[in-house]
Motif scaffolding. Structure first.
Motif, PDB file in Angstrom:
ATOM      1  N   MET A 171       0.833  -1.207   0.000  1.00  0.00           N
ATOM      2  CA  MET A 171       0.000   0.000   0.000  1.00  0.00           C
ATOM      3  C   MET A 171       0.870   1.260   0.000  1.00  0.00           C
ATOM      4  O   MET A 171       0.615   2.204  -0.745  1.00  0.00           O
ATOM      5  CB  MET A 171      -0.917   0.015   1.225  1.00  0.00           C
ATOM      6  CG  MET A 171      -1.983  -1.068   1.279  1.00  0.00           C
ATOM      7  SD  MET A 171      -3.226  -0.940  -0.018  1.00  0.00           S
ATOM      8  CE  MET A 171      -2.647  -2.226  -1.133  1.00  0.00           C
TER       9      MET A 171
ATOM     10  N   LEU B 129       2.496   1.781  -3.413  1.00  0.00           N
ATOM     11  CA  LEU B 129       1.554   2.376  -4.362  1.00  0.00           C
ATOM     12  C   LEU B 129       1.536   3.891  -4.222  1.00  0.00           C
ATOM     13  O   LEU B 129       1.607   4.632  -5.204  1.00  0.00           O
ATOM     14  CB  LEU B 129       0.148   1.815  -4.138  1.00  0.00           C
ATOM     15  CG  LEU B 129      -0.225   0.505  -4.822  1.00  0.00           C
ATOM     16  CD1 LEU B 129      -1.625   0.084  -4.400  1.00  0.00           C
ATOM     17  CD2 LEU B 129      -0.162   0.667  -6.331  1.00  0.00           C
TER      18      LEU B 129
ATOM     19  N   VAL C  96      -6.957   5.313  -7.083  1.00  0.00           N
ATOM     20  CA  VAL C  96      -6.209   4.196  -6.520  1.00  0.00           C
ATOM     21  C   VAL C  96      -5.411   4.656  -5.302  1.00  0.00           C
ATOM     22  O   VAL C  96      -5.343   3.962  -4.278  1.00  0.00           O
ATOM     23  CB  VAL C  96      -5.282   3.570  -7.575  1.00  0.00           C
ATOM     24  CG1 VAL C  96      -4.353   2.547  -6.942  1.00  0.00           C
ATOM     25  CG2 VAL C  96      -6.103   2.924  -8.685  1.00  0.00           C
TER      26      VAL C  96
ATOM     27  N   ALA D 218      -5.561   3.344  -1.527  1.00  0.00           N
ATOM     28  CA  ALA D 218      -4.346   2.821  -0.901  1.00  0.00           C
ATOM     29  C   ALA D 218      -4.046   3.525   0.420  1.00  0.00           C
ATOM     30  O   ALA D 218      -3.664   2.878   1.403  1.00  0.00           O
ATOM     31  CB  ALA D 218      -3.164   2.962  -1.852  1.00  0.00           C
TER      32      ALA D 218
ATOM     33  N   THR E  48      -6.874  -1.518  -6.968  1.00  0.00           N
ATOM     34  CA  THR E  48      -6.055  -1.694  -5.769  1.00  0.00           C
ATOM     35  C   THR E  48      -6.083  -3.144  -5.302  1.00  0.00           C
ATOM     36  O   THR E  48      -5.051  -3.701  -4.890  1.00  0.00           O
ATOM     37  CB  THR E  48      -6.547  -0.769  -4.640  1.00  0.00           C
ATOM     38  OG1 THR E  48      -6.689   0.557  -5.143  1.00  0.00           O
ATOM     39  CG2 THR E  48      -5.588  -0.770  -3.469  1.00  0.00           C
TER      40      THR E  48
END
Length: 479
Positions: free
Chosen positions: A113, A116, A374, A378, A435
């Motif tokens: 996460m 990202l 996204v 995240a 995600t």
């Protein structure tokens, strides 16, 4: 199984008797330098000028309310980061915390996460530079963003103390720009304070549409993202002096200052916009020129451009520390670990810095609209994992370690978990699927590569606790 806390630089010998442990980062900055770097990562001015306009376009007069709710939700998040960051001061940030307290798989998902977020956000912000250089020169947004990412990468190779001064100077300019916008907005108010609760947005054909509670809830993921950078203090905790004290101070001070710097101008813009259509359009630069003149508009735009560059520098610094820590914790095949763990002459992880910055330059040529969503998902998922870690942080030996302790535990993390789950389920399905797909691939990497090699891979470690060493040395001297 939860990893045991141990120093990151404990020697691990290979067959030849040579230690393959990478060096730890040096402690070189205090709470002031840490706060300047962390505030620069939040980059309130670039958030105000790059991210907030999207909220104006979808929420209209409800933008200030959404950001205020997001700031309030960030208080328990900041409490969690403050306690966990002082309990586990590591450049790995969230993943080191979650791995140590909630288990290695949960920590790996936290790393995914965070990865990202750290790979997407810098180029998204950098591409906004061209818009604010427009008063002087017209540039291609993608080319300009790529140039900003390269410049930020080169700056990230320098000593952290030098970067604290560079980013501190830029930070002053962006706060001045935000202050000018707030002053102009308040002195040209077209509507009363009650309009902040009117929850309206401009529709087609001069219609006025209401903003529903569900629309505000959907916007909370972006609102959380707007002040997300205060977590940088945890990433820098391995380089902060006296981390047991200064991490919490840096996190809480950053959240308070950034919330004010973002929210006050948003309120001023809402009150000062000429009409609802102009507010919904979100063109803050045009509003500034309408309130003053082109010279003031140019000054504000240049300050924002510097703020974006500033944010790029700090984000590259932060993100390189995440990759450095993942290599130190053996997340990758050996050649990759050895490369990412290399430190340059200035003490910075230079290979990790290049790995973050160079792909970020290429991402500036990609359509990042979907990645906005996204990133919001995240960030929310990352906060959820941190809240879970905070809920279990006081069990066993962790409960007796020296750390800053949040008030109202465990009510704070429990409430935060409930709210974050609700925010997640209200997000766009497309963003959730993107995600989720990335998370699924990362889980397969865990299942087929990391887990079968659990004795040699993903060995989450902590830097040596300097304060504990000082206490031990003092006790030995007294004895």
């Amino acid at each position: 199984m939860t990893d045991t806390l141990r120093p990151a630089d404990a020697a691990v010998m290979d067959a030849s008797g040579v230690s393959d442990s990478p060096r730890t980062l040096k402690r070189s900055i205090g709470v002031v330098g840490g706060t300047l770097l962390t505030l620069s990562c939040v980059t309130p001015a670039s958030t105000l000028f790059v991210i907030v306009p999207d909220l104006f376009s979808s929420l209209g007069t409800a933008t200030a309310l959404c950001l205020a709710i997001g700031a309030l939700l960030c208080i328990p998040v900041a409490f969690c980061y403050s306690e966990l960051g002082t309990l586990i001061p590591s450049a790995g940030g969230e993943y080191a915390i979650v791995s140590t307290l909630a288990g290695r798989l949960a920590g790996w998902l936290a790393f995914v996460m965070s990865l990202l977020v750290v790979m997407i956000v810098p180029p998204v912000i950098a591409m906004g530079t061209a818009d604010y250089l427009a008063p002087l020169v017209h540039l291609d947004p993608s080319m300009t963003g790529a140039g900003v990412m390269i410049a930020a990468t080169l700056a990230g190779l320098l000593d952290l103390r030098a970067n604290a001064w560079i980013t501190g100077i830029f930070l002053v300019l962006e706060v001045v720009a935000a202050g000018v916008v707030a002053l102009l907005g308040f002195t040209h108010s077209h509507r009363g304070v009650s309009s902040l609760g009117s929850l309206q947005i401009a529709g087609e054909h001069a219609h006025v549409n209401p903003v529903t509670a569900m629309m505000v809830l959907s916007g909370l993921a972006i609102a959380l993202f707007a002040t997300q950078g205060f977590s940088t203090a945890v990433y820098l905790s391995e380089e902060l002096e006296n981390p047991r004290r200064n991490v919490a101070r840096t996190v809480l001070a950053t959240l308070a200052i950034s919330s004010v710097v973002i929210l006050v101008p948003v309120v001023a813009i809402t009150l000062g916009a000429g009409d609802l259509k102009a507010l919904t359009g979100g063109d803050i630069s045009s509003m500034v020129i309408a309130w003053s003149n082109s010279a003031v508009g140019t000054f504000v735009s240049l300050c924002v451009a510097l703020a974006i560059i500033n944010a790029g520098i700090v984000m590259v610094i932060q993100n390189s520390r995440v990759l450095f820590a993942s290599a130190r914790d053996k997340a990758w095949p050996s050649p990759v670990n050895n490369a990412l763990a290399k430190l340059g002459r200035f003490g910075s992880p230079w290979v990790a810095t290049l790995v973050v910055g160079v792909p970020g330059a290429f991402l500036c040529f990609v359509n990042l609209d979907t990645l906005y969503g996204v990133t919001g998902v995240a960030v929310t998922g990352l906060y959820l994992l941190v809240a879970i870690a905070a809920l279990v942080a006081r069990r066993g030996a962790h409960g007796t370690r020296k750390a800053w302790r949040m008030p109202l535990w465990p009510a704070m993390p429990v409430l935060l978990i409930a709210v974050l789950v609700y925010i997640l389920v209200e997000q766009d399905v497309t963003y959730l699927l993107w995600t989720g797909g990335i998370t699924a691939v990362a889980t397969l990497y865990w299942a087929f590569y990391l887990r079968p090699r659990s004795a040699t891979r993903w060995l989450v470690s902590l830097p040596e606790d300097v304060e504990d060493d000082e206490d031990a040395g003092l006790a030995q001297a007294v004895a």
